[in-house]
Design a protein around this motif. Structure first.
Motif, PDB file in Angstrom:
ATOM      1  N   UNK A 139       0.917  -1.090  -0.171  1.00 28.87           N
ATOM      2  CA  UNK A 139       0.107  -0.094  -0.063  1.00 28.87           C
ATOM      3  C   UNK A 139       0.983   1.324   0.160  1.00 28.87           C
ATOM      4  N   UNK A 140       0.270   2.377  -0.434  1.00 28.59           N
ATOM      5  CA  UNK A 140       1.117   3.366  -0.594  1.00 28.59           C
ATOM      6  C   UNK A 140       1.677   4.084   0.701  1.00 28.59           C
ATOM      7  N   UNK A 141       1.132   3.862   1.624  1.00 32.26           N
ATOM      8  CA  UNK A 141       1.544   4.285   3.260  1.00 32.26           C
ATOM      9  C   UNK A 141       2.847   3.801   3.367  1.00 32.26           C
ATOM     10  N   UNK A 142       3.050   2.740   2.969  1.00 38.29           N
ATOM     11  CA  UNK A 142       4.478   2.142   3.380  1.00 38.29           C
ATOM     12  C   UNK A 142       5.679   2.845   2.722  1.00 38.29           C
ATOM     13  N   UNK A 143       5.382   3.551   1.465  1.00 43.78           N
ATOM     14  CA  UNK A 143       6.528   4.269   1.157  1.00 43.78           C
ATOM     15  C   UNK A 143       6.995   5.481   2.131  1.00 43.78           C
ATOM     16  N   UNK A 144       6.136   5.734   3.145  1.00 50.40           N
ATOM     17  CA  UNK A 144       6.644   6.495   4.003  1.00 50.40           C
ATOM     18  C   UNK A 144       6.887   5.756   5.462  1.00 50.40           C
TER      19      UNK A 144
END
Length: 479
Positions: free
Chosen positions: A168-173
């Motif tokens: 999920x995109x959150x994990x790039x942060x």
């Protein structure tokens, strides 16, 4: 205890190098890791295209605008101290980015991330400069630092694709949080403190004017492709940035403890390296921006597949960096830097021939390899040249300068190349061409612009960067 500049070799210098390289790698990664996740962020947070671009712009503005201030603060307040402060800011902001449930929160947290990155990046380079003696050891250390920095943009696309696909995109942060916490925990025991002794004041007026000028400049050129280069808004912002810059120069000439002592430009190659860094940043940043769009929009690759293709570039930079630093040590910065810039220009020329229905092996791989070698042969000698002969008490200043030049160049390159590419694409679509054909032609024209910038960088290198003595002479002196 008063931290001072150490003159004896640090027995933990290689462990310290590994640590600061990881910290620097995170900041570079976050410039490009977001690109492939933008469609997912748009869907998840229900935002418009215009609002979505602020996820990129917010980070770029604070990162580019505060680099010079971050570098000088490292000199004055302590390189290790500022690195730890930057890590806290960057890691906390990354956590907030991943938890964001609205575009406003995400953009604000990205701006704070940029503040942390602007503190971390020059501090890491200054720590390397003050930890390793000028000569072969420092060149080797800068080679490792440059390899990670050069491969960071490509690796960002790769990791962004993998994390977006499977976590999920959150994990790039979120991925920054454990890494940042670990680096923070190890910084005090592994990194020695150093700073300018006898600190007597801080140039607040100079700091505020140059920061405002750089932030306004980055904002203006980031928004120019959307609102137009010839609009009153863009021209007004650029004029405002110029006025603030002139004000900064006037302040620095009168300041007793200036933020930017202009005497640093008397050091051989500092000016030349920074001019070349502007061109280099323009080519590299814009190259990854255009290529990511081409591979996803024209070749219709998924985010994961797009990221995997860039492994060719990221995997080339690291082994080529070892060769590049050895050549700089033996022959000096200029011939190696010239070679790297020529290779990058060749990569841009190759990409001008991109097909509408291309394959990875014939349409992408040769360019990826040219760019990989070109980045290794450019980033390492330009870092060495920018720091050669700089006094230890101005290491942070020189580090902030070279990073600022690359960031400003990157913002300019992306703005100019994307304006040319999108304008040409829209005109072809209006004339009846298919979207894929029009986009391919637009990207091709954008790469021609980058090839021209690359050619200009070769000329600047030959004219402004000193001969083979930079790097080779330092080795002789160290011996």
């Amino acid at each position: 205890m008063e931290p001072v500049q150490a003159h004896t070799p640090d027995p933990r210098r290689w462990q310290a190098l590994a640590l600061v390289c990881v910290a620097f790698f995170m900041t570079v990664l976050d410039v490009s890791i977001v690109n492939v996740a933008l469609p997912s962020i748009k869907t998840a947070l229900h935002v418009s295209e215009e609002s979505l671009q602020w996820v990129l712009i917010a980070y770029t503005i604070t990162f580019g605008g505060l680099l010079l201030l971050g570098g000088r603060a490292a000199d004055l307040l302590g390189r290790r101290r500022m690195l730890m402060i930057g890590l806290v800011v960057f890691t906390a902001a990354s956590l907030v980015c991943g938890l964001a449930n609205s575009i406003g929160v995400l953009v604000a947290a990205r701006a704070v991330q940029g503040v942390g990155a602007a503190i971390i990046s020059p501090a890491t380079l200054a720590i390397i400069t003050t930890t390793f003696e000028e000569g072969s050891e420092r060149n080797k250390a800068l080679g490792i630092w440059g390899a990670l920095g050069g491969s960071g943009a490509a690796a960002g696309v790769l990791f962004g694709g993998i994390l977006t696909k499977y976590a999920g995109w959150e994990w790039i942060f979120f991925v920054n949080v454990p890494v940042g916490a670990l680096v923070l925990a190890l910084t005090r025991p592994l990194v020695r403190e150093s700073r300018i002794p006898g600190l007597k004041g801080f140039d607040a007026a100079g700091a505020s004017t140059i920061t405002a000028s750089l932030a306004l400049l980055v904002y203006a050129i980031s928004k120019a492709p959307d609102v137009g280069w010839a609009t009153g808004r863009t021209i007004g912002l650029l004029v405002g940035a110029g006025v603030l810059l002139l004000g900064f120069v006037a302040i620095e000439r009168r300041a007793s403890a200036p933020l930017l002592p202009f005497r640093i430009f008397r050091v051989t190659n500092v000016l030349g390296a920074n001019v070349c860094a502007i061109f280099l940043g323009a080519v590299v940043f814009a190259n990854f921006f255009l290529l990511t769009l081409y591979v996803q929009q024209v070749l219709d690759y998924s985010a994961l597949k797009t990221g995997l293709t860039f492994l060719a570039t990221a995997g080339t930079v690291i082994p080529a960096a070892g060769l590049a630093q050895g050549l700089v040590t033996r022959y000096g910065a200029r011939p190696v830097l010239t070679t790297g810039l020529v290779l990058l220009t060749g990569g841009m020329i190759f990409y001008t021939q991109i097909p509408t229905h291309g394959s990875f092996w014939s349409g992408l791989l040769p360019g990826y390899l040219l760019v990989g070698f070109g980045m290794a042969f450019s980033f390492i000698p330009i870092s060495i040249a920018a720091l050669a002969g700089v006094a230890p008490d101005e290491a942070g200043l020189a580090s902030g300068l070279i990073n600022t030049s690359q960031q400003i160049g990157g913002a300019l390159g992306v703005a100019i190349a994307s304006t040319v590419a999108f304008t040409h694409t829209n005109s072809l679509v209006a004339a009846g061409r298919s979207q894929a054909e029009a986009a391919t032609s637009g990207f091709s024209l954008g790469f021609w612009v980058l090839a021209g910038i690359g050619a200009a960088s070769v000329v600047a290198c030959l004219a402004l960067v000193g001969g083979r003595q930079v790097g080779a002479e330092a080795l002789a002196q160290a011996a």
